[in-house]
Design an enzyme around this catalytic site. Structure first.
Site, PDB file in Angstrom:
ATOM      1  N   LYS A 135       0.836  -1.209   0.000  1.00 17.41           N
ATOM      2  CA  LYS A 135       0.000   0.000   0.000  1.00 17.41           C
ATOM      3  C   LYS A 135       0.866   1.253   0.000  1.00 17.41           C
ATOM      4  O   LYS A 135       0.545   2.253  -0.654  1.00 17.41           O
ATOM      5  CB  LYS A 135      -0.923  -0.004   1.226  1.00 17.41           C
ATOM      6  CG  LYS A 135      -1.761   1.271   1.346  1.00 17.41           C
ATOM      7  CD  LYS A 135      -2.742   1.211   2.491  1.00 17.41           C
ATOM      8  CE  LYS A 135      -3.540   2.513   2.574  1.00 17.41           C
ATOM      9  NZ  LYS A 135      -4.601   2.466   3.596  1.00 17.41           N
ATOM     10  N   HIS A 270      -7.739 -31.634 -32.457  1.00 16.65           N
ATOM     11  CA  HIS A 270      -8.608 -30.466 -32.277  1.00 16.65           C
ATOM     12  C   HIS A 270      -9.619 -30.682 -31.157  1.00 16.65           C
ATOM     13  O   HIS A 270     -10.816 -30.418 -31.315  1.00 16.65           O
ATOM     14  CB  HIS A 270      -9.315 -30.119 -33.586  1.00 16.65           C
ATOM     15  CG  HIS A 270      -8.378 -29.901 -34.739  1.00 16.65           C
ATOM     16  ND1 HIS A 270      -7.312 -29.030 -34.670  1.00 16.65           N
ATOM     17  CD2 HIS A 270      -8.321 -30.471 -35.974  1.00 16.65           C
ATOM     18  CE1 HIS A 270      -6.653 -29.052 -35.818  1.00 16.65           C
ATOM     19  NE2 HIS A 270      -7.238 -29.915 -36.620  1.00 16.65           N
TER      20      HIS A 270
END
Length: 505
Positions: A135, A270
């Site tokens: 922070k 695929h």
């Protein structure tokens, strides 16, 4: 004097080298008990215990050792605000410039500890100090990753302090880590809750991929920090780096063969099974799989659920495969496969463990339970009944159809697929394609499995035209079920309903 607060669970050579550097730069090192002892033992003299800063000893078996205004005031004070600086000086608090913390290893202990012991690996103070430092990144350098030691060291060496750009990046890494850590803890306590109010993920990057589905798309592979699934614990033994599409196909191939106790072989292309077969041994399974669709196997992914032998390796080397998966490899067999420079050879052992699956849509995510293992419940709805051989073949094909994209049709003989079709926008097209492919093999006594009900009798009629299909399983549930049953009776085909569909969109 600048100060660095260092409190770590993992104590290693990289840590010592970094602290040694800070010591040379005349940083005062503040540490918790275990880290303090480690640093003192290894020759770092300018280190003081945190309890000497807060004038309070560790209590509750170490559960409380850093939570104190003298620590958080030093981390959170904004150096550009006079009121902040006057306040900490009034209370005898010194600023802290670097916070280096790594946590109790909750990720590593997730599967190894009981509830009573796992809670002791939930870090409280470490996360809080890092969040405070992040922070206040305008003034404080937060460090969570040993890979960043050298970056911090270089900037201090060259510029006397870390840059705002680096501190901002390190702050982002803090919140990235703490959110994953909290997510893992949340999931641990909510294991029996499939759909909690907030959906969290805790994944760690395993590798960058060459690209995504297409070369212009960047991609990476992440693995769960808490779930020990099959695809987070495989080992690549040889070959080029894995691609995005490789990993998707590997997942499907392994899921298919993992369903069977007999030797099984599956080829995927695929994200769709091309051919699947069981055999009396792995060679038999391989031959039947390749014969079922030799064209689609080119450039495909092949998985087996038993060790790969020298004999099988010789046969596989005659094919062009992108990836091979197996639980293990005979030494000679592995040497043979490695003759091909690029083929990816994967050792994979973990069982399938997914309980939920996720589909990302724009602005949201869909979550559902995975399609569970097949039930063997069925209801014969025709005059003709199944033979024992047909039952075995039908339920083999059902285990395949659940991994084929809807609309999905699988035609099989025995425990060998001969025609697979899916992803069509209507079921009759899928049925025709699967049947046509099967008929190319000129086999008798075929069975047909559908992932969803027949909306019309035309699929039964199409099957009857072939003259080869003897039995059908489908979920049932269409308003025209009676028409399909009547068609089966007319053509002498046995059919059963399972009452359960297996859509895969």
């Amino acid at each position: 004097m600048k100060r660095a607060l260092i409190s770590v669970y993992e104590k290693n050579e990289e840590l010592f080298d970094f602290v040694f550097f800070l010591d040379k730069k005349e940083y005062q090192i503040i540490s918790t008990c275990g880290t303090y002892q480690y640093l003192k033992k290894n020759g770092i003299s300018n280190v003081i215990k945190i309890e000497n800063i807060i004038s309070f000893p560790e209590i509750l078996d170490g559960r409380i050792k850093t939570i104190h205004p003298s620590i958080y005031g030093g981390i959170l004070a904004n150096r550009s605000i006079d009121k902040h600086m006057k306040s900490i000086h009034f209370h005898g608090i010194n600023p802290i410039d670097i916070v280096l913390v790594n946590f109790y290893p909750f990720f590593d202990k997730f599967h190894k500890k009981s509830m009573n012991s796992i809670i002791e690996f939930i870090d409280i103070g470490g996360l809080s100090m890092l969040r405070a430092a992040a922070k206040n990144f305008f003034h404080v350098t937060p460090i969570t990753d040993k890979k960043d030691y050298i970056l911090v060291q270089n900037e201090i060496e060259n510029y006397g302090n870390t840059s705002l750009k680096l501190r901002k990046k390190l702050a982002g890494k803090v919140f990235n880590l703490t959110s994953a850590y909290d997510s893992a803890i949340s999931q641990y306590f909510l294991m029996e809750e499939n759909f909690p109010t907030y959906l969290h993920f805790s994944y760690e990057k395993k590798m960058n991929l060459r690209y995504g589905e297409n070369p212009h798309q960047e991609a990476a592979y992440y693995i769960s920090t808490i779930h020990n699934g099959a695809m987070c614990n495989f080992h690549q033994l040889h070959g080029k780096n894995l691609s995005f599409n490789n990993l998707r196909d590997m997942d499907i191939a392994w899921k298919v063969v993992s369903q069977f106790s007999e030797p099984a072989c599956c080829t995927v292309k695929h994200a769709t099974p091309c051919s699947v077969a069981l055999g009396k041994n792995v060679i038999d399974a391989f031959k039947k799989t390749y014969y079922a669709d030799s064209i689609s196997s080119f450039g495909g992914i092949m998985a087996v659920n038993v060790p790969i032998t020298k004999e099988l390796a010789n046969k596989m080397n005659n094919l062009f495969l992108e990836v091979i998966l197996s639980p293990s490899y005979e030494k000679n067999g592995l040497s043979i496969l490695k003759q091909k420079k690029n083929i990816r050879i994967i050792r994979i052992k973990n069982p399938i463990s997914d309980k939920l699956e996720y589909v990302k849509i724009d602005g949201g995510i869909l979550v559902q339970q995975v399609d569970p293992p097949l039930s063997y419940d069925y209801q014969i709805v025709t005059k003709k009944k199944f033979s024992d051989q047909e039952i075995r073949s039908l339920f083999f094909a059902q285990k395949v159809v659940k991994y084929v994209k809807s609309n999905a049709i699988v035609v099989a003989q025995g425990t060998q697929t001969l025609g697979i079709s899916g992803g069509q926008t209507n079921r009759i097209w899928a049925a025709r394609q699967a049947i046509e492919r099967a008929l190319e093999k000129r086999k008798e006594d075929l069975v047909l499995v559908s992932d969803a009900f027949f909306p019309f009798r035309d699929i039964v009629d199409e099957a009857a035209i072939s003259g080869k299909i003897r039995a059908i399983i489908q979920p049932g549930g269409s308003i025209r079920d009676k028409e399909s049953i009547k068609a089966c009776d007319e053509h002498g085909i046995a059919m059963a309903f399972t009452g359960k569909r297996h859509f895969k969109h």
